[in-house]
Design a protein around this motif. Sequence first.
Motif, mmCIF file in Angstrom:
data_model
loop_
_atom_site.group_PDB
_atom_site.id
_atom_site.type_symbol
_atom_site.label_atom_id
_atom_site.label_comp_id
_atom_site.label_asym_id
_atom_site.label_seq_id
_atom_site.Cartn_x
_atom_site.Cartn_y
_atom_site.Cartn_z
ATOM 1 N N GLU A 130 51.260 23.151 -9.781
ATOM 2 C CA GLU A 130 50.392 22.366 -10.753
ATOM 3 C C GLU A 130 48.771 22.406 -10.590
ATOM 4 O O GLU A 130 47.951 22.296 -11.204
ATOM 5 N N GLY A 138 57.846 20.893 -12.444
ATOM 6 C CA GLY A 138 58.711 20.028 -12.632
ATOM 7 C C GLY A 138 60.344 20.425 -12.573
ATOM 8 O O GLY A 138 61.298 19.683 -12.471
ATOM 9 N N ALA A 150 57.335 21.774 -16.093
ATOM 10 C CA ALA A 150 56.919 20.924 -17.464
ATOM 11 C C ALA A 150 56.591 22.290 -18.447
ATOM 12 O O ALA A 150 55.975 23.174 -18.038
ATOM 13 N N ASP A 151 56.836 22.054 -19.735
ATOM 14 C CA ASP A 151 56.509 22.952 -20.644
ATOM 15 C C ASP A 151 55.017 22.725 -21.012
ATOM 16 O O ASP A 151 54.557 21.705 -21.318
ATOM 17 N N VAL A 152 54.155 23.775 -20.527
ATOM 18 C CA VAL A 152 52.886 23.701 -20.336
ATOM 19 C C VAL A 152 52.249 23.399 -21.810
ATOM 20 O O VAL A 152 51.228 22.638 -22.066
ATOM 21 N N GLU A 206 60.793 19.639 -8.914
ATOM 22 C CA GLU A 206 61.099 18.089 -9.102
ATOM 23 C C GLU A 206 62.597 17.737 -9.716
ATOM 24 O O GLU A 206 62.900 16.904 -8.910
ATOM 25 N N ASP A 251 64.293 31.951 -22.961
ATOM 26 C CA ASP A 251 63.086 32.617 -23.445
ATOM 27 C C ASP A 251 61.556 31.933 -22.685
ATOM 28 O O ASP A 251 60.509 32.269 -22.536
ATOM 29 N N ALA A 288 61.019 26.562 -14.761
ATOM 30 C CA ALA A 288 59.536 26.712 -14.519
ATOM 31 C C ALA A 288 58.905 25.874 -14.711
ATOM 32 O O ALA A 288 57.484 26.025 -14.852
ATOM 33 N N LYS A 335 67.305 33.862 -13.999
ATOM 34 C CA LYS A 335 65.939 34.084 -13.664
ATOM 35 C C LYS A 335 65.103 32.712 -13.387
ATOM 36 O O LYS A 335 64.220 32.875 -12.630
HETATM 37 N N1 CAA Z 1 55.631 26.341 -19.744
HETATM 38 C C1 CAA Z 1 55.838 26.852 -21.030
HETATM 39 N N2 CAA Z 1 56.221 28.245 -21.061
HETATM 40 C C2 CAA Z 1 56.484 28.720 -19.708
HETATM 41 C C3 CAA Z 1 56.558 28.051 -18.629
HETATM 42 C C4 CAA Z 1 55.967 26.673 -18.732
HETATM 43 N N3 CAA Z 1 55.949 26.002 -17.513
HETATM 44 N N4 CAA Z 1 56.952 28.928 -17.776
HETATM 45 C C5 CAA Z 1 57.104 30.195 -18.263
HETATM 46 N N5 CAA Z 1 57.008 29.948 -19.639
HETATM 47 C C6 CAA Z 1 56.969 31.093 -20.751
HETATM 48 C C7 CAA Z 1 56.138 32.038 -20.722
HETATM 49 O O1 CAA Z 1 54.912 31.430 -21.556
HETATM 50 C C8 CAA Z 1 56.766 33.249 -21.362
HETATM 51 O O2 CAA Z 1 56.729 33.084 -22.536
HETATM 52 P P1 CAA Z 1 56.377 34.179 -23.791
HETATM 53 O O3 CAA Z 1 57.381 35.264 -23.347
HETATM 54 O O4 CAA Z 1 56.503 33.514 -24.817
HETATM 55 O O5 CAA Z 1 54.896 34.731 -23.312
HETATM 56 C C9 CAA Z 1 58.196 33.245 -20.749
HETATM 57 O O6 CAA Z 1 58.289 31.895 -20.361
HETATM 58 C C10 CAA Z 1 58.404 34.104 -19.588
HETATM 59 O O7 CAA Z 1 57.389 34.030 -18.402
HETATM 60 P P2 CAA Z 1 56.409 34.995 -17.880
HETATM 61 O O8 CAA Z 1 56.353 36.081 -18.908
HETATM 62 O O9 CAA Z 1 55.129 34.280 -17.311
HETATM 63 O O10 CAA Z 1 57.443 35.439 -16.733
HETATM 64 P P3 CAA Z 1 57.140 35.900 -15.135
HETATM 65 O O11 CAA Z 1 58.344 36.607 -14.557
HETATM 66 O O12 CAA Z 1 56.047 37.233 -15.624
HETATM 67 O O13 CAA Z 1 56.426 34.772 -14.520
HETATM 68 C C11 CAA Z 1 56.661 32.647 -13.449
HETATM 69 C C12 CAA Z 1 57.222 33.921 -13.881
HETATM 70 C C13 CAA Z 1 55.860 33.117 -12.214
HETATM 71 C C14 CAA Z 1 57.342 31.527 -13.493
HETATM 72 C C15 CAA Z 1 55.418 32.376 -14.765
HETATM 73 O O14 CAA Z 1 56.009 32.119 -16.040
HETATM 74 C C16 CAA Z 1 54.657 30.970 -14.437
HETATM 75 O O15 CAA Z 1 53.794 30.833 -13.374
HETATM 76 N N6 CAA Z 1 55.220 29.713 -15.130
HETATM 77 C C17 CAA Z 1 54.258 28.637 -15.135
HETATM 78 C C18 CAA Z 1 54.974 27.939 -13.737
HETATM 79 C C19 CAA Z 1 53.898 26.663 -13.794
HETATM 80 O O16 CAA Z 1 52.956 26.512 -13.644
HETATM 81 N N7 CAA Z 1 54.949 25.448 -13.667
HETATM 82 C C20 CAA Z 1 54.469 23.958 -13.458
HETATM 83 C C21 CAA Z 1 54.137 23.458 -15.046
HETATM 84 S S1 CAA Z 1 53.377 21.998 -15.021
HETATM 85 C C22 CAA Z 1 54.429 20.848 -14.403
HETATM 86 O O17 CAA Z 1 55.653 21.199 -14.178
HETATM 87 C C23 CAA Z 1 53.907 19.340 -14.035
HETATM 88 C C24 CAA Z 1 54.517 18.163 -14.263
HETATM 89 O O18 CAA Z 1 56.078 18.239 -14.051
HETATM 90 C C25 CAA Z 1 53.902 16.955 -14.706
#
Ligand code: CAA
Length: 256
Positions: free
Chosen positions: A130, A107, A64-66, A110, A22, A62, A58
């Motif tokens: 990021e 992440g 780290a959990d934002v 990574e 999810d 995606a 899918k």
């Molecule tokens: N953290 C928390 N929740 C996330 C997530 C993330 N990184 N990526 C996706 N989700 C959740 C969404 O919030 C959504 O939840 P709800 O159904 O409760 O709203 C669910 O997963 C499905 O995602 P989408 O509806 O966004 O799916 P999509 O197909 O429209 O888009 C995606 C897919 C392009 C991958 C988009 O979800 C996205 O851009 N995700 C974030 C990617 C991101 O920025 N990753 C980097 C995080 S920071 C990091 O990783 C740094 C570190 O290590 C320190």
Amino acid sequence: MSVLLQEDHGNGVRLLRLNRPDALNALNLPMRQALAEAFAALATDTSVRCVVLTGSAKAFAAGADVKLMAQASPMEMQRLNLHRYWRAIAEFPKPIIAAVNGFALGGGCELAMHADVIIAGEGAKFGQPEVKLGIMPGAGGTQRLLRLVGSKRALRLLLTGEMIGAQEAYLWGLVSQVVPDEEVLPTALGMAERIARFSTNAVAHIKETVLLGQDMPLDAALTLERRAFNMLFDTHDQREGMAAFLENRKPSFTGE
Ligand code: CAA
């Protein structure tokens, strides 16, 4: 349901499957803890000789959990000490094969880069987005990516946050092999089974020498290689591998 599923595929192969469909397998704390504990345990489990790490159709992961870090202060981030969860994966002495379908972002990219081999489906997407969140990668996304693909390509991904497809990632050297999406896991498991049949000593020394050597001056790295090479002549598996070749039969490696 656990956020990390384990399947024993026999013949020394263990499959780890990220399981937060999810949230596109975003890495929350329970997932990070489960990964660290699993890799720490598998490191000393002699029945396991190769690990395959995968996600869902899918998303591999995606990122780290934002939600975990959206409101965090620097001290809270320091206390979270996310680095400690990565250590067990980075220091894992046996081969890791990442089987990547869908998104491998932030992440998640990574995490894939911690693997020794990356098998990607044609529809897989890689990126370090990021910068779009006002931060930067914090688990090797600047340094491992740089070493894999070079600064110009790494900076394109890091500064724009844009994703690339599996074919481009393959051409860049980020991915080891691209296969049709539905063949990702069978390909990774088949490769793991082949690797698991080899001498665990030879395999471990190859992995260690490549990972340590890549950041050393060439002379020191070649010395490391020579020492590891010579040491393998103290193993049963070296005797067995060479004898089997000379006798025209299949070797039977015992890891001794
Ligand atoms: N953290 C928390 N929740 C996330 C997530 C993330 N990184 N990526 C996706 N989700 C959740 C969404 O919030 C959504 O939840 P709800 O159904 O409760 O709203 C669910 O997963 C499905 O995602 P989408 O509806 O966004 O799916 P999509 O197909 O429209 O888009 C995606 C897919 C392009 C991958 C988009 O979800 C996205 O851009 N995700 C974030 C990617 C991101 O920025 N990753 C980097 C995080 S920071 C990091 O990783 C740094 C570190 O290590 C320190």
